[in-house]
Write an enzyme that holds these catalytic residues in place. Structure first.
Site, PDB file in Angstrom:
ATOM      1  N   GLN A 132       0.838  -1.190   0.000  1.00  0.00           N
ATOM      2  CA  GLN A 132       0.000   0.000   0.000  1.00  0.00           C
ATOM      3  C   GLN A 132       0.871   1.237   0.000  1.00  0.00           C
ATOM      4  OE1 GLN A 132      -2.190   0.386   3.629  1.00  0.00           O
ATOM      5  NE2 GLN A 132      -3.172   2.304   3.059  1.00  0.00           N
ATOM      6  N   GLY A 133       0.797   2.038  -1.059  1.00  0.00           N
ATOM      7  CA  GLY A 133       1.612   3.242  -1.159  1.00  0.00           C
ATOM      8  C   GLY A 133       0.790   4.491  -0.906  1.00  0.00           C
ATOM      9  N   SER A 135       1.148   6.461   2.611  1.00  0.00           N
ATOM     10  CA  SER A 135       1.892   7.384   3.477  1.00  0.00           C
ATOM     11  C   SER A 135       3.148   7.914   2.808  1.00  0.00           C
ATOM     12  CB  SER A 135       2.295   6.685   4.771  1.00  0.00           C
ATOM     13  OG  SER A 135       1.167   6.360   5.535  1.00  0.00           O
ATOM     14  N   SER A 167       4.070  -1.016   4.100  1.00  0.00           N
ATOM     15  CA  SER A 167       4.106  -2.385   4.616  1.00  0.00           C
ATOM     16  C   SER A 167       4.157  -3.403   3.489  1.00  0.00           C
ATOM     17  CB  SER A 167       2.863  -2.658   5.462  1.00  0.00           C
ATOM     18  OG  SER A 167       2.805  -1.743   6.511  1.00  0.00           O
ATOM     19  N   GLU A 250     -14.459  -1.494   4.536  1.00  0.00           N
ATOM     20  CA  GLU A 250     -13.337  -2.398   4.802  1.00  0.00           C
ATOM     21  C   GLU A 250     -12.904  -2.359   6.264  1.00  0.00           C
ATOM     22  OE1 GLU A 250     -12.105  -4.802   2.827  1.00  0.00           O
ATOM     23  OE2 GLU A 250     -13.954  -4.110   1.930  1.00  0.00           O
ATOM     24  N   GLU A 381      -6.083   8.616  17.101  1.00  0.00           N
ATOM     25  CA  GLU A 381      -6.513  10.013  17.052  1.00  0.00           C
ATOM     26  C   GLU A 381      -7.384  10.282  15.823  1.00  0.00           C
ATOM     27  OE1 GLU A 381      -3.426   8.858  17.744  1.00  0.00           O
ATOM     28  OE2 GLU A 381      -3.525   9.302  19.883  1.00  0.00           O
TER      29      GLU A 381
END
Lengths: 398, 332
Positions: A132-133, A135, A167, A250, A381
């Site tokens: 997953q790209g 961040s 990740s 999801e 948060e």
């Protein structure tokens, strides 16, 4: 699905499906895979890949996805059943969860027919692992600050930028990439999603060692990468908006096994303490009873958030942001439990039984890995912000 | 699992009736409250039809208990609902359902029942000073005692709740007017957990509404309080608490309706979640009111007092002890 590999008997649903899942798991879990059994060893990438591919053939992955894309065409009820049964066993985490739980559902929702045909089956068959790209160094929780640029150039998109804390990327063949097609001032608009091949020239992966000592994190650099236009997901301006809608569902349905895995961990902790006289005395002393009881309650509370969501979705109801409630509670309760497990097992004397050593290994990992649980998939948060803004609808002020 | 449409409409109607009746109770005496609640059919939700009740299961009393919690109802509604059901076709059930007699339950202590009379001290009986009847646990079930009869002394107990103050009752040769068996008493105590959880949900939700209202209107540092993120997050945690209680009650209702063996644990979970998260939510709502929150006039402290009283009446500590021992036994 190619019929010669699908071992799920046709027409199974509900409790008949559960019986199939149970007996399939009883027969097929590889030796040494279960972290709460003697002889456990942490499986490697190729072992996990083969195992997850077998789970898919057995009807335990891609459960709700349409048959024409390699899925099993069952309902979320069966998805819940499989998760309950998988959760009850101390199995390793998926090495392709981002593919199965993030990329797949987004492609199903906004992908073209051709994209669904191209991506979904290889993902389920574990031939393509996804990362997953999202961040970036300056856009973690606040994706509006995302700077990776995608510029259309004829039949390709030219992408340059830098993704971090990605990740699973050292093993990934594909990346669900979020990049900016408009000016930075547009914030959440002008963000597009791509199914980027990690083999393209200009893509480089630099592993980052995680706090648990593993190298599954990485920084991904993209230097003038040419992504074919057919790998863009959804329209260039709406990619993110569509993704957010998918993500709210999801958040409520992925890794649904968590309550049952948590239950497995709690049972393992108690059983490991039983194997050592000192720890057994500690268990019986009453000092730990309140926290153990609260852990039981915390687990039942996760189930109370998960099960109604399945029924609501099956009946076509909107669940809004209810996934945030479950995610927030689970992550905090699991961290509390991990700390309890550490404190309890630290009472073990030197030379304790092998069961205790194995449990310490497992719970040390769970404790350290657990730090990520209140960070990924929207930090605590962020979840509190979602509850305040979208569920309570608190005024933003004048 | 969802209640079917008919049930859902029925529950909505109960909730509406309960809200109106409980709001009207604020200006009434305890006797008048009994008459008003009885007139609206709220006292016999669980009682047998033969006793003038509706013979419904505990799920139908949940909306009424939520409203009772939110509206700080000073009436032993939970005790009335459960007792009227536990007494079955005993004539006393009828007088309770119709509001002619006010009944309560001594939630702590056990009286000695020998030779047809009761001895001993029992406690945690809400509103016993003004009630007519009290249920007292004995070694083999429970006994219903007339509070104005001979051999009964009621004293005000040290307790937090001011809307339904707890009393102690000393029994010195009092004769029961009715008895129930140990299974009926155990069933009553189990059902009570669900009703307390529902009342706490109502209380916590009401306090959250007050906190949202307060932080949305009061200005400090030139801004509405609600615009400060730290306060928004506190409100979000209060909402999370309310949704936690709601989720566990919903799950319990589904499991109970299906006759699932997990219903017992789900019931205990609902009570444990309500006391842990409900009390924290009300404490947080009080905190967000600042100095104003520490005043007598604001109802926040009354909600907090009741939740703590219910927590003790339901023996939250013993319930957790039981959960731990079940866990240890299952993994012996």
């Amino acid at each position: 699905m190619s019929t010669e590999t699908n071992t799920l008997p046709p027409g199974l649903e509900g409790e008949a499906y559960r019986a199939h899942v149970r007996s399939w798991l009883a027969t097929n879990v590889p030796a040494g895979f279960l972290a709460d059994r003697p002889g456990h060893r942490t499986p490697g990438l190729e072992d996990c890949r083969a195992w997850e591919a077998a789970m898919h053939r057995g009807g335990l992955a891609g459960i709700t996805w349409p048959v024409e894309y390699g899925g099993h065409g069952l309902s979320l009820r069966e998805h819940l059943i499989a998760n309950q049964e998988i959760g009850r066993l101390a199995l390793p985490e998926s090495v392709n969860s981002l593919g199965k739980e993030l990329a797949g559902p987004i492609i199903l929702a906004i992908g073209t027919e051709e994209q669904k045909q191209r991506y979904l089956r290889p993902l389920l068959e574990m031939r393509e692992i996804w990362c997953q790209g999202f961040s970036e160094p300056n856009a973690g929780s606040d994706l509006a600050g995302l700077r990776t640029r995608a510029v259309r150039d004829g039949a390709i998109w030219r992408v340059t930028g830098r993704k971090i804390w990605t990740s699973g990327s050292p093993n990934a063949r594909r990346c669900l990439l979020l990049a900016r097609t408009g000016p930075l001032e547009d914030r959440h608009k002008g963000l597009a999603l791509f199914a980027m091949s990690m083999d393209l020239p200009g893509v480089s992966v630099h592993p980052i060692r995680q706090l648990d000592g593993k190298d599954s994190f990485a920084e991904v650099l993209m230097d003038n990468v040419e992504i074919p236009a057919e790998d863009a997901l959804g329209s260039p301006d709406e990619g993110w908006g569509s993704a957010v809608r998918v993500l709210s569902i999801e958040r409520a349905t992925n890794r649904m096994y968590r309550a049952w895995r948590f239950e497995n961990e709690l049972a393992h902790l108690v059983q490991a303490c039983r194997a050592d006289a000192t720890l057994n005395r500690a268990l019986e002393s009453g000092l730990w009873h309140r926290r153990l009881a609260e852990t039981v309650v915390d687990i039942e509370l996760i189930k109370a958030h998960v099960e109604p969501v399945v029924e609501a979705l099956v009946q076509g109801e909107a669940i809004g942001d209810r996934g945030s409630l479950m995610k927030l509670h689970w992550s905090e309760a699991h961290q509390r439990f991990a700390a309890l497990a550490l404190e309890l097992l630290e009472q073990a004397p030197p030379g304790a039984a092998p069961e205790v050593a194995a449990a310490r290994q497992r719970f040390n990992d769970i404790y350290m890995r657990g730090r990520a649980e209140t960070i990924y998939a929207g930090t605590t948060e962020i979840q509190l912000g979602i509850i305040g803004d979208r569920i309570l609808k608190l005024p933003r002020g004048r | 699992m969802n209640a079917n449409t008919e049930d859902r409409d029925g529950l909505r109607a109960f909730a509406e009736t309960a809200r109106h009746a409980i709001a009207a109770c604020q200006k009434l005496t305890l006797r008048e409250r009994a008459a008003r609640l009885a007139a609206d059919g709220l006292l016999g939700i669980l009682a047998a039809e033969e006793a003038g009740g509706l013979g419904l299961d505990a799920g139908f009393a949940v909306p009424a208990m939520e409203a009772a919690g939110a509206g700080l109802l000073g009436f032993p509604l939970l005790e009335t609902l459960l007792l009227a059901a536990a007494l079955g076709q005993d004539p006393s059930a009828n007088t309770i359902v119709f509001g002619e007699k006010i009944a309560t339950i001594a939630w702590s202590g056990t009286a000695d029942h020998t030779g047809g009379v009761l001895h001993g001290t029992v406690g945690r009986a809400p509103l016993a000073r003004e009630a007519d009847l009290v249920l007292v646990a004995t070694a083999n079930g429970a006994a219903l005692v007339a509070l104005d009869g001979p051999g009964v002394t009621v004293t005000h107990a040290i307790g937090l709740d001011i809307d339904a103050p707890e009393c102690e009752i000393t029994l010195d040769g009092a004769a029961p007017v009715a008895t129930i068996g140990p299974e009926a008493l155990a069933h009553l105590r189990e059902e009570a957990l669900v009703l307390w959880a529902a009342a706490i949900q109502g209380s916590a939700d009401a306090c959250l509404a007050l906190a949202v209202e307060h932080t949305g209107t009061r200005e400090q540092f030139g801004r509405q309080l609600v615009t400060f993120q730290v306060l928004r997050h506190a409100l979000a945690r209060q909402k999370l608490a309310v949704e936690h209680i709601r989720a566990t009650l919903t799950r319990y209702a589904a499991l109970a309706a299906a006759g699932a063996p997990e219903a017992r644990l789900a019931r205990h979970t609902a009570f444990a979640v309500a006391t842990r998260f409900g009390a924290a939510a009300v404490e947080s709502a009080l905190q967000l009111h600042g100095g104003m929150g520490f005043t007598w006039d604001l109802p926040l402290h009354r909600h907090l007092r009741r939740i703590r009283a219910w927590e003790a009446q339901g023996d939250n500590v013993g319930l957790h002890r039981g959960l731990a021992s079940d866990l240890l036994r299952a993994n012996a």
